[in-house]
Write a protein that holds these residues in place. Structure first.
Motif, PDB file in Angstrom:
ATOM      1  N   HIS A  45       1.168  16.207  -4.547  1.00  0.00           N
ATOM      2  CA  HIS A  45       1.536  16.148  -5.952  1.00  0.00           C
ATOM      3  C   HIS A  45       0.422  15.207  -6.560  1.00  0.00           C
ATOM      4  O   HIS A  45       0.080  14.154  -6.147  1.00  0.00           O
ATOM      5  N   PRO A  46       0.121  15.438  -7.986  1.00  0.00           N
ATOM      6  CA  PRO A  46      -1.159  14.763  -8.813  1.00  0.00           C
ATOM      7  C   PRO A  46      -0.687  13.254  -8.702  1.00  0.00           C
ATOM      8  O   PRO A  46      -1.271  12.390  -8.660  1.00  0.00           O
ATOM      9  N   HIS A  47       0.786  13.240  -8.996  1.00  0.00           N
ATOM     10  CA  HIS A  47       1.366  11.721  -9.108  1.00  0.00           C
ATOM     11  C   HIS A  47       1.102  10.846  -7.902  1.00  0.00           C
ATOM     12  O   HIS A  47       0.489   9.525  -7.898  1.00  0.00           O
ATOM     13  N   ILE A  48       1.312  11.440  -6.765  1.00  0.00           N
ATOM     14  CA  ILE A  48       1.173  10.966  -5.407  1.00  0.00           C
ATOM     15  C   ILE A  48      -0.208  10.575  -4.954  1.00  0.00           C
ATOM     16  O   ILE A  48      -0.639   9.734  -4.866  1.00  0.00           O
ATOM     17  N   LYS A  49      -1.184  11.600  -5.416  1.00  0.00           N
ATOM     18  CA  LYS A  49      -2.779  11.466  -5.148  1.00  0.00           C
ATOM     19  C   LYS A  49      -2.998  10.451  -6.175  1.00  0.00           C
ATOM     20  O   LYS A  49      -3.948   9.515  -5.688  1.00  0.00           O
ATOM     21  N   ASP A  50      -2.645  10.433  -7.325  1.00  0.00           N
ATOM     22  CA  ASP A  50      -3.329   9.218  -8.324  1.00  0.00           C
ATOM     23  C   ASP A  50      -2.849   7.781  -7.744  1.00  0.00           C
ATOM     24  O   ASP A  50      -3.519   6.876  -7.894  1.00  0.00           O
ATOM     25  N   GLN A  51      -1.443   7.772  -7.175  1.00  0.00           N
ATOM     26  CA  GLN A  51      -1.051   6.631  -6.672  1.00  0.00           C
ATOM     27  C   GLN A  51      -2.044   6.051  -5.344  1.00  0.00           C
ATOM     28  O   GLN A  51      -2.284   4.912  -5.461  1.00  0.00           O
ATOM     29  N   ILE A  52      -2.336   6.997  -4.625  1.00  0.00           N
ATOM     30  CA  ILE A  52      -3.155   6.686  -3.434  1.00  0.00           C
ATOM     31  C   ILE A  52      -4.400   6.032  -4.115  1.00  0.00           C
ATOM     32  O   ILE A  52      -5.072   5.217  -3.242  1.00  0.00           O
ATOM     33  N   LEU A  53      -5.271   6.816  -4.906  1.00  0.00           N
ATOM     34  CA  LEU A  53      -6.522   6.604  -5.270  1.00  0.00           C
ATOM     35  C   LEU A  53      -6.356   5.285  -6.465  1.00  0.00           C
ATOM     36  O   LEU A  53      -7.342   4.811  -6.878  1.00  0.00           O
ATOM     37  N   GLY A  54      -5.100   4.998  -6.758  1.00  0.00           N
ATOM     38  CA  GLY A  54      -5.109   3.771  -7.800  1.00  0.00           C
ATOM     39  C   GLY A  54      -5.345   3.983  -8.906  1.00  0.00           C
ATOM     40  O   GLY A  54      -5.481   3.079 -10.098  1.00  0.00           O
ATOM     41  N   HIS A  55      -4.932   5.428  -9.508  1.00  0.00           N
ATOM     42  CA  HIS A  55      -5.020   5.759 -10.928  1.00  0.00           C
ATOM     43  C   HIS A  55      -3.776   5.478 -11.664  1.00  0.00           C
ATOM     44  O   HIS A  55      -3.829   5.366 -12.785  1.00  0.00           O
ATOM     45  N   ALA A  56      -2.622   5.646 -10.884  1.00  0.00           N
ATOM     46  CA  ALA A  56      -1.380   5.604 -11.432  1.00  0.00           C
ATOM     47  C   ALA A  56      -0.476   4.364 -11.033  1.00  0.00           C
ATOM     48  O   ALA A  56      -0.013   4.201 -10.047  1.00  0.00           O
ATOM     49  N   PRO A  60     -21.450   6.078  -0.412  1.00  0.00           N
ATOM     50  CA  PRO A  60     -20.058   5.611  -0.605  1.00  0.00           C
ATOM     51  C   PRO A  60     -19.236   6.160  -1.383  1.00  0.00           C
ATOM     52  O   PRO A  60     -17.931   6.619  -0.889  1.00  0.00           O
ATOM     53  N   TYR A  61     -19.452   6.491  -2.637  1.00  0.00           N
ATOM     54  CA  TYR A  61     -18.597   6.952  -3.576  1.00  0.00           C
ATOM     55  C   TYR A  61     -18.092   8.662  -3.185  1.00  0.00           C
ATOM     56  O   TYR A  61     -17.171   9.110  -3.837  1.00  0.00           O
ATOM     57  N   THR A  62     -19.036   9.124  -2.472  1.00  0.00           N
ATOM     58  CA  THR A  62     -18.564  10.624  -2.332  1.00  0.00           C
ATOM     59  C   THR A  62     -17.194  10.514  -1.279  1.00  0.00           C
ATOM     60  O   THR A  62     -16.690  11.626  -1.700  1.00  0.00           O
ATOM     61  N   ALA A  63     -17.054   9.413  -0.518  1.00  0.00           N
ATOM     62  CA  ALA A  63     -15.910   9.493   0.101  1.00  0.00           C
ATOM     63  C   ALA A  63     -14.653   9.635  -0.768  1.00  0.00           C
ATOM     64  O   ALA A  63     -13.610  10.328  -0.428  1.00  0.00           O
ATOM     65  N   ARG A  64     -14.652   8.808  -1.783  1.00  0.00           N
ATOM     66  CA  ARG A  64     -13.523   8.703  -2.625  1.00  0.00           C
ATOM     67  C   ARG A  64     -13.272  10.232  -3.349  1.00  0.00           C
ATOM     68  O   ARG A  64     -12.276  10.566  -3.444  1.00  0.00           O
ATOM     69  N   HIS A  65     -14.309  10.751  -3.952  1.00  0.00           N
ATOM     70  CA  HIS A  65     -14.121  12.051  -4.313  1.00  0.00           C
ATOM     71  C   HIS A  65     -13.644  13.060  -3.666  1.00  0.00           C
ATOM     72  O   HIS A  65     -12.891  14.021  -3.707  1.00  0.00           O
ATOM     73  N   THR A  66     -14.296  12.891  -2.175  1.00  0.00           N
ATOM     74  CA  THR A  66     -13.759  13.863  -0.987  1.00  0.00           C
ATOM     75  C   THR A  66     -12.093  13.709  -0.903  1.00  0.00           C
ATOM     76  O   THR A  66     -11.626  14.634  -0.628  1.00  0.00           O
ATOM     77  N   THR A  67     -11.813  12.548  -0.704  1.00  0.00           N
ATOM     78  CA  THR A  67     -10.504  12.207  -0.684  1.00  0.00           C
ATOM     79  C   THR A  67      -9.510  12.855  -1.742  1.00  0.00           C
ATOM     80  O   THR A  67      -8.665  13.706  -1.537  1.00  0.00           O
ATOM     81  N   SER A  68     -10.091  12.706  -2.848  1.00  0.00           N
ATOM     82  CA  SER A  68      -9.136  13.060  -4.107  1.00  0.00           C
ATOM     83  C   SER A  68      -9.074  14.745  -4.055  1.00  0.00           C
ATOM     84  O   SER A  68      -8.286  15.294  -4.075  1.00  0.00           O
ATOM     85  N   THR A  69     -10.401  15.135  -3.902  1.00  0.00           N
ATOM     86  CA  THR A  69     -10.396  16.823  -3.792  1.00  0.00           C
ATOM     87  C   THR A  69      -9.701  17.505  -2.644  1.00  0.00           C
ATOM     88  O   THR A  69      -8.767  18.520  -2.869  1.00  0.00           O
ATOM     89  N   GLN A  70      -9.634  16.852  -1.626  1.00  0.00           N
ATOM     90  CA  GLN A  70      -8.982  17.205  -0.333  1.00  0.00           C
ATOM     91  C   GLN A  70      -7.436  17.162  -0.593  1.00  0.00           C
ATOM     92  O   GLN A  70      -6.619  18.148  -0.020  1.00  0.00           O
ATOM     93  N   LEU A  71      -6.999  16.115  -1.166  1.00  0.00           N
ATOM     94  CA  LEU A  71      -5.589  15.841  -1.354  1.00  0.00           C
ATOM     95  C   LEU A  71      -5.002  17.027  -2.217  1.00  0.00           C
ATOM     96  O   LEU A  71      -4.047  17.493  -1.970  1.00  0.00           O
TER      97      LEU A  71
END
Length: 368
Positions: free
Chosen positions: A297-308, A280-291
């Motif tokens: 933009h890193p800030h948008i990516k982090d917002q999508i993943l809940g990091h920022a 299951p966590y492969t999906a999260r890593h895959t989404t992050s890498t593909q973005l």
């Protein structure tokens, strides 16, 4: 019993939980001293780590690796065993490094990050959001550059991204129920535990938006919905309730952030597809890498993943954000995946099995 009014005019009625007069008096003096400090210097001067943990958990945070109360010893173990009662303002980088060495003396840096730093920083972020602590740059352990240390054990499944073609090869070997859940993970980047608890009232399909009131770090966040998921999510939202159910029609039971039923489906798909490193966590890593590959933009990516998560994004978590929606739609779509029958009829296919699974027929004796 402590009765009175603090420096801010707030009435205080608290039990000292003891009948010993001298002890009760000492607790009263300590409590009044704390209230005075709070009145003068604010919450940041008095809030302790255990108080922050309690609030963090009340707001939906995970208690994983924080430590448990041991009834035999009457004390906490783990991280709470070292920081229970410690004011947040007094916790230092040196303290955390020392605690890490005591709790996990012989682990690799990734394990130390996962079991010590990730839960600690999640609580700290919550405290910052509550204005109980200052934002700090905590230094996590890293593998030294140029190291020649070789891992002597296989890597845990789910720790690395995969190509979306590999993701589809894996998902197509799952029964429709878990396949639909894994599909949602690969096209949102959500954490598995967030997806297990996702309900219809959190999803706005027309506006392509998911609102999570409580995330892993105890803070609300918004997640964009890929247009690829619209056919899948539409009937699930219309049905109502928890979106992704087991083939029994019940929510996936969750224990320590994982579901046993989903784990069984993953193991089966690993065996049938040959991709034993996918989880299951492969999906999260895959989404992050593909973005990143798609130039998001890193800030948008982090917002999508809940990091920022800053004060502004918390205020508008329920408002669809066009830049985030445009970014998630850059994830590649595989035609065969979109044409899977359960993509448009997930409810009708919920109880079906993928080929090679289900009730065993090879053990049924044939009549002669």
């Amino acid at each position: 019993m402590i009765r009175g009014t603090d420096a801010t005019g707030r009435e205080v009625h608290e039990s000292t939980k003891t009948t010993h007069k001298a002890t009760a008096e000492g607790l009263r003096v300590k409590k009044e001293g704390g209230l005075l400090i709070e009145a003068v210097h604010g919450k940041k001067a008095v809030v302790t780590f255990d108080q922050a943990v309690e609030s963090y958990l009340d707001n939906g945070g995970s208690d994983r690796f924080l430590g448990k109360f041991d009834t035999a010893t009457g004390a906490y173990n783990g991280l709470m065993g070292h920081l229970n009662g410690v004011p947040l303002r007094k916790i230092t980088q040196s303290d955390m490094n020392t605690i890490g060495k005591k709790l996990y003396p012989k682990v690799q840096s990734d394990t130390l990050n996962r079991q010590l730093w990730t839960p600690f920083i999640a609580v700290w972020r919550h405290a910052v959001a509550m204005e109980w602590a200052d934002l700090r740059m905590w230094i996590r352990p890293k593998i030294p550059k140029g190291t020649t240390v070789v891992r002597t054990r296989p890597e845990r499944a789910g720790t690395k991204p995969v190509e979306y073609s590999v993701a589809w090869e894996f998902v197509r070997k799952m029964s429709p129920g878990p396949a639909s859940l894994m599909t949602a993970l690969f096209y949102t980047g959500m954490r598995p535990i967030e997806m297990f608890a996702l309900s219809s009232q959190m999803v706005n399909v027309p506006d392509r938006w998911i609102t999570l009131n409580h995330s892993k770090i105890g803070e609300p966040r918004g997640v964009p919905l890929h247009e690829f998921l619209v056919p899948l999510f539409t009937p699930l939202v219309e049905r109502g309730g928890i979106l992704f159910l087991s083939r029994l029609g019940t929510p996936y039971p969750i224990d320590d952030g994982e579901s046993g039923q989903m784990k069984t489906a993953i193991i089966g798909a690993q065996r049938r597809s040959g991709h034993r490193h996918v989880a299951p966590y492969t999906a999260r890593h895959t989404t992050s890498t593909q973005l990143v590959i798609e130039g998001v933009h890193p800030h948008i990516k982090d917002q999508i993943l809940g990091h920022a998560v800053d004060s502004m994004s918390r205020r508008y978590t329920n408002v669809p954000q066009a830049p985030m929606i445009a970014a998630i739609n850059k994830l590649p779509v595989i035609e065969a995946w979109s044409q899977a029958p359960w993509m448009t009829d997930p409810i009708g296919h919920l109880t079906k099995f993928v080929a090679g699974t289900g009730r065993r027929t090879d053990l049924i004796k044939q009549s002669r």
